[in-house]
Design an enzyme around this catalytic site. Structure first.
Site: not given
Ligand code: OAD
Length: 258
Positions: A80, A130, A163, A204, A229-231
């Site tokens: 990621r 976050h 470490c 979100t 938001n598209p949804e």
């Protein structure tokens, strides 16, 4: 899933949101994974492409999951991270940053995203709720007996790094399920929500708290809430204006100079 390419935000709604923006003294922007979707970074909960439709968050985003298989979790984040490093800010990030630079001190972005695309677009004021996927922290600070404490950047490059002095394991610098958000950042985000005239919520699902509560907080404090938001999202009921479209489609039109 509807065809996102055909979406055009409704012109009167866009005009209403533009008028609110022009009159706002303080603008708060809450962003989620949809903000970076057009930069090629997958969201979490979109049905086909979302990370949590393909992976179990308990395995990959919790201390228990990491402790059970540190190398697997480390590798997943390493992949990621590569995606984040390759990604570029999209037209939505750029439009927000341009507006903020043209109106100094009037916009704060509160993001749930762990990428750095707002920052790379030049956004001046970003609160990260976050964490930061490119950062590292120790899994357990208390294992370090050194004074001053060891620096995760000085760990050996294993999977995950450990470490060389105190043996602590490094982990990605993101907030995992079951963990508290960074206290100072959450407090700042709440102050920003309390004090804004306009809250713009972009990309979100509104499924994760306490971030999802910021839109309602702003609304109760008297702000206008605009959702891009598209949804549908779980916090649509907080919106005065719903702009159905993607971040890269809608934000340049919403934020362009008059
Ligand atoms: P989600 O994956 O839950 O939701 C993404 C939202 O973006 C959905 O509502 C989509 O409809 C919308 N969306 C998709 N493409 C878009 C686009 N191009 N433009 C605008 N919107 C679009 O992501 P978040 O709400 O950010 O936690 O998820 C919240 C948290 O859950 C994340 O921060 C992450 C995850 O577990 C941590 O990493 C700690």
């Amino acid at each position: 899933m509807r065809d996102r390419d055909r979406f055009q935000p409704d012109a009167p709604l866009l005009a209403r949101a533009r008028a609110a923006l022009a009159g706002a003294r303080q603008v708060a922007v809450l962003t989620g994974a949809g903000m970076s979707a057009e930069s090629g970074i997958p969201t979490f909960r979109d049905a086909l492409t979302g990370l949590w439709s393909r992976f179990d968050p308990q395995d990959l985003a919790s201390v228990e999951g990491f402790s059970a298989d540190p190398a697997r979790v480390w590798d997943w984040y390493a992949e990621r991270r590569e995606g984040v490093r390759r990604a570029q800010p999209n037209a939505g990030h750029k439009a927000l940053a341009a507006w903020a630079r043209a109106h100094p001190g009037r916009m704060c972005v509160v993001t749930q995203n762990v990428d750095d695309l707002h920052q790379r677009a030049g956004q001046p004021d970003v609160v990260r709720l976050h964490g930061d996927i490119l950062a590292e922290q120790w899994l357990d600070e208390s294992t370090c007996r050194q004074r001053p404490r060891c620096d995760p950047a000085a760990a050996d490059p294993g999977r995950p790094p450990r470490c060389m002095r105190c043996g602590a394991l490094a982990r990605p610098g993101v907030v995992w399920f079951g963990e508290a958000l960074p206290e100072a950042d959450l407090a700042r985000a709440q102050r920003v929500a309390n004090g804004c005239d306009l809250m713009l919520v972009v990309g979100t699902s509104g499924a994760v708290w306490p971030a999802a509560g910021l839109a309602g907080r702003a609304r109760r404090a008297g702000a206008m809430v605009v959702i891009v938001n598209p949804e549908d999202s779980e916090i649509d009921a907080q919106a005065h204006v719903l702009l159905r479209g993607t971040a890269a489609q809608v934000l340049p039109r919403l934020l362009a100079p008059a």
